[in-house]
Write a protein that holds these residues in place. Structure first.
Motif, PDB file in Angstrom:
ATOM      1  N   ASP A   1      42.603  40.293  31.260  1.00 39.97           N
ATOM      2  CA  ASP A   1      42.765  41.588  30.607  1.00 39.97           C
ATOM      3  C   ASP A   1      42.401  42.729  31.554  1.00 39.97           C
ATOM      4  OD1 ASP A   1      43.522  40.283  28.293  1.00 39.97           O
ATOM      5  OD2 ASP A   1      41.537  40.390  27.362  1.00 39.97           O
ATOM      6  N   ALA A   2      41.396  42.492  32.389  1.00 45.55           N
ATOM      7  CA  ALA A   2      40.914  43.539  33.288  1.00 45.55           C
ATOM      8  C   ALA A   2      41.830  43.748  34.491  1.00 45.55           C
ATOM      9  CB  ALA A   2      39.491  43.214  33.758  1.00 45.55           C
ATOM     10  N   ILE A   3      42.517  42.688  34.929  1.00 46.45           N
ATOM     11  CA  ILE A   3      43.310  42.824  36.157  1.00 46.45           C
ATOM     12  C   ILE A   3      44.664  43.472  35.934  1.00 46.45           C
ATOM     13  CG2 ILE A   3      44.527  40.597  36.124  1.00 46.45           C
ATOM     14  CD1 ILE A   3      44.009  40.356  39.111  1.00 46.45           C
ATOM     15  N   VAL A   4      45.239  43.299  34.742  1.00 45.12           N
ATOM     16  CA  VAL A   4      46.607  43.762  34.506  1.00 45.12           C
ATOM     17  C   VAL A   4      46.806  45.249  34.832  1.00 45.12           C
ATOM     18  CG1 VAL A   4      48.372  44.132  32.731  1.00 45.12           C
ATOM     19  CG2 VAL A   4      47.219  41.923  32.891  1.00 45.12           C
ATOM     20  N   PRO A   5      45.911  46.150  34.426  1.00 49.82           N
ATOM     21  CA  PRO A   5      46.124  47.560  34.770  1.00 49.82           C
ATOM     22  C   PRO A   5      46.131  47.836  36.272  1.00 49.82           C
ATOM     23  CG  PRO A   5      44.505  47.350  32.999  1.00 49.82           C
ATOM     24  CD  PRO A   5      44.737  45.976  33.543  1.00 49.82           C
ATOM     25  N   HIS A   6      45.502  46.972  37.048  1.00 46.83           N
ATOM     26  CA  HIS A   6      45.444  47.174  38.498  1.00 46.83           C
ATOM     27  C   HIS A   6      46.645  46.570  39.230  1.00 46.83           C
ATOM     28  CE1 HIS A   6      41.310  48.703  38.387  1.00 46.83           C
ATOM     29  NE2 HIS A   6      41.071  47.776  37.480  1.00 46.83           N
ATOM     30  N   VAL A   7      47.339  45.644  38.569  1.00 44.83           N
ATOM     31  CA  VAL A   7      48.432  44.932  39.231  1.00 44.83           C
ATOM     32  C   VAL A   7      49.575  45.871  39.602  1.00 44.83           C
ATOM     33  CG1 VAL A   7      50.226  43.187  38.875  1.00 44.83           C
ATOM     34  CG2 VAL A   7      47.866  42.684  38.248  1.00 44.83           C
ATOM     35  N   ALA A   8      49.827  46.870  38.763  1.00 44.33           N
ATOM     36  CA  ALA A   8      50.910  47.812  39.048  1.00 44.33           C
ATOM     37  C   ALA A   8      50.705  48.513  40.386  1.00 44.33           C
ATOM     38  CB  ALA A   8      51.018  48.836  37.928  1.00 44.33           C
ATOM     39  N   PHE A   9      49.468  48.722  40.776  1.00 42.83           N
ATOM     40  CA  PHE A   9      49.169  49.439  42.018  1.00 42.83           C
ATOM     41  C   PHE A   9      48.916  48.489  43.197  1.00 42.83           C
ATOM     42  CE2 PHE A   9      47.717  51.938  38.380  1.00 42.83           C
ATOM     43  CZ  PHE A   9      48.444  53.103  38.558  1.00 42.83           C
TER      44      PHE A   9
ATOM     45  N   ALA B   1      39.086  43.715  38.912  1.00 40.81           N
ATOM     46  CA  ALA B   1      38.945  43.064  37.608  1.00 40.81           C
ATOM     47  C   ALA B   1      37.514  42.559  37.409  1.00 40.81           C
ATOM     48  CB  ALA B   1      39.937  41.918  37.484  1.00 40.81           C
ATOM     49  N   ILE B   2      36.920  42.018  38.454  1.00 35.60           N
ATOM     50  CA  ILE B   2      35.531  41.560  38.370  1.00 35.60           C
ATOM     51  C   ILE B   2      34.618  42.735  38.045  1.00 35.60           C
ATOM     52  CG2 ILE B   2      33.589  40.616  39.690  1.00 35.60           C
ATOM     53  CD1 ILE B   2      35.610  38.915  41.238  1.00 35.60           C
ATOM     54  N   ALA B   3      34.822  43.842  38.747  1.00 36.18           N
ATOM     55  CA  ALA B   3      33.986  45.025  38.532  1.00 36.18           C
ATOM     56  C   ALA B   3      34.169  45.592  37.124  1.00 36.18           C
ATOM     57  CB  ALA B   3      34.314  46.085  39.582  1.00 36.18           C
ATOM     58  N   ASP B   4      35.420  45.670  36.666  1.00 33.71           N
ATOM     59  CA  ASP B   4      35.693  46.258  35.355  1.00 33.71           C
ATOM     60  C   ASP B   4      35.214  45.373  34.212  1.00 33.71           C
ATOM     61  OD1 ASP B   4      36.860  48.282  36.737  1.00 33.71           O
ATOM     62  OD2 ASP B   4      38.929  47.824  36.147  1.00 33.71           O
ATOM     63  N   SER B   5      35.323  44.047  34.385  1.00 39.13           N
ATOM     64  CA  SER B   5      34.971  43.117  33.301  1.00 39.13           C
ATOM     65  C   SER B   5      33.483  42.838  33.237  1.00 39.13           C
ATOM     66  CB  SER B   5      35.724  41.794  33.482  1.00 39.13           C
ATOM     67  OG  SER B   5      35.294  41.128  34.677  1.00 39.13           O
TER      68      SER B   5
ATOM     69  N   THR C   1      34.650  30.836  40.677  1.00 39.98           N
ATOM     70  CA  THR C   1      34.654  29.432  40.260  1.00 39.98           C
ATOM     71  C   THR C   1      35.815  29.164  39.314  1.00 39.98           C
ATOM     72  OG1 THR C   1      32.252  29.227  40.505  1.00 39.98           O
ATOM     73  CG2 THR C   1      33.346  27.629  39.078  1.00 39.98           C
ATOM     74  N   LEU C   2      36.032  30.102  38.380  1.00 39.62           N
ATOM     75  CA  LEU C   2      37.123  29.950  37.421  1.00 39.62           C
ATOM     76  C   LEU C   2      38.487  30.184  38.081  1.00 39.62           C
ATOM     77  CD1 LEU C   2      35.612  31.845  34.341  1.00 39.62           C
ATOM     78  CD2 LEU C   2      36.036  29.385  34.520  1.00 39.62           C
ATOM     79  N   CYS C   3      38.510  31.027  39.100  1.00 46.31           N
ATOM     80  CA  CYS C   3      39.764  31.380  39.767  1.00 46.31           C
ATOM     81  C   CYS C   3      39.599  31.208  41.276  1.00 46.31           C
ATOM     82  CB  CYS C   3      40.144  32.816  39.439  1.00 46.31           C
ATOM     83  SG  CYS C   3      40.297  33.174  37.679  1.00 46.31           S
ATOM     84  N   PRO C   4      39.630  29.977  41.768  1.00 45.73           N
ATOM     85  CA  PRO C   4      39.428  29.742  43.201  1.00 45.73           C
ATOM     86  C   PRO C   4      40.429  30.490  44.083  1.00 45.73           C
ATOM     87  CG  PRO C   4      39.352  27.677  41.970  1.00 45.73           C
ATOM     88  CD  PRO C   4      39.841  28.729  41.023  1.00 45.73           C
ATOM     89  N   ARG C   5      41.623  30.723  43.557  1.00 48.20           N
ATOM     90  CA  ARG C   5      42.632  31.449  44.335  1.00 48.20           C
ATOM     91  C   ARG C   5      42.709  32.919  43.924  1.00 48.20           C
ATOM     92  NH1 ARG C   5      48.194  28.243  44.489  1.00 48.20           N
ATOM     93  NH2 ARG C   5      47.860  28.154  42.233  1.00 48.20           N
ATOM     94  N   GLY C   6      41.708  33.348  43.205  1.00 48.24           N
ATOM     95  CA  GLY C   6      41.624  34.751  42.836  1.00 48.24           C
ATOM     96  C   GLY C   6      42.749  35.206  41.932  1.00 48.24           C
ATOM     97  N   ALA C   7      43.418  36.289  42.330  1.00 45.29           N
ATOM     98  CA  ALA C   7      44.455  36.890  41.503  1.00 45.29           C
ATOM     99  C   ALA C   7      45.622  35.941  41.246  1.00 45.29           C
ATOM    100  CB  ALA C   7      44.960  38.170  42.161  1.00 45.29           C
ATOM    101  N   ILE C   8      45.867  35.026  42.162  1.00 42.69           N
ATOM    102  CA  ILE C   8      46.963  34.066  41.967  1.00 42.69           C
ATOM    103  C   ILE C   8      46.731  33.242  40.704  1.00 42.69           C
ATOM    104  CG2 ILE C   8      48.068  31.992  42.907  1.00 42.69           C
ATOM    105  CD1 ILE C   8      47.569  33.168  45.702  1.00 42.69           C
TER     106      ILE C   8
END
Length: 232
Positions: free
Chosen positions: A15-23, A34-38, A47-54
């Protein structure tokens, strides 16, 4: 067909990353934002996302599949022909997308050579979700050809939809109908070839060769592509 629910913390990150994806696209900068916002602990996030945004891009696509399946389960399809059901499923899948730019950025991401396998797997997953939700019972080579064909249809629909600026997406609606007609024609050609007496020696031999190809069982590792069973 039930879908595995997304981890709640991963959902926060998504939910936190989607607004940043456009930019920033589905990139490390967007993941860090997304980490900072959430407020999720960075170590837990990685740990939950070893490949990060992917990993979040993959979750974004799978979330759309789950929403489509839920909508299909709630829909009354009793008055529809099968081609209409498939078209309706594709429309529901497009309608489940909350952010067009996130899909545009995701399409660019999964078009990269090193991401092509992930992108193909996601398309296959969407096609599988549609066929399974519509009650497909095939257990042989047809299980694969149906999903392969529909994967191509959905991929072309998404690309068309991304460039569609028609009122209410009318152009995309018409495009979906045309592509489904192509699929129906393909199935008719398959049937005519199979039933052609002149081609029986060839199709019969091919049928015997492919008789051992079976759909992957739902109770085994989903990463396995399928199984071969000796038909004799």
């Amino acid at each position: 067909m039930s879908q595995t629910p997304i981890d709640p913390v991963k959902q926060q990150l998504l939910d936190a990353i989607v607004p940043h994806v456009a930019f920033d696209g589905w990139a490390p900068a967007a993941f860090n934002a997304a980490i900072a916002d959430s407020g999720v602990d960075p170590a837990l996030a990685r740990t939950l996302c070893p490949r990060g945004a992917i990993d979040l891009a993959i979750a974004f696509h799978q979330q759309g599949d789950a929403a489509m399946v839920a909508a299909l389960d709630a829909a009354d399809l009793s008055g529809m022909r099968f081609r209409e059901k498939v078209a309706h499923a594709i429309r529901l899948r497009i309608g489940a997308i909350p952010d067009k730019e996130a899909v545009r950025r995701g399409t660019a991401l999964f078009a990269l050579p090193h991401m092509a396998a992930d992108g193909s797997k996601l398309l296959w997953g969407t096609a599988d979700a549609i066929w399974t939700a519509l009650g497909d019972t095939s257990d042989d080579l047809n299980w694969y050809t149906k999903r392969l064909t529909l994967s191509g249809v959905y991929a072309s629909v998404v690309l068309y939809w991304l460039g569609d600026d028609s009122l209410g997406g009318q152009a995309t609606d018409a495009f979906i109908d045309r592509r489904i007609d192509d699929v129906i024609q393909f199935e008719k050609v398959k049937a005519s070839v199979r039933d052609n007496a002149l081609l029986k020696p060839l199709t019969g031999a091919l049928g015997r060769l492919t008789a051992g190809i079976k759909a992957p069982r739902r109770d085994v590792d989903p990463d396995l592509p399928g199984v071969w069973r000796d038909p004799t």
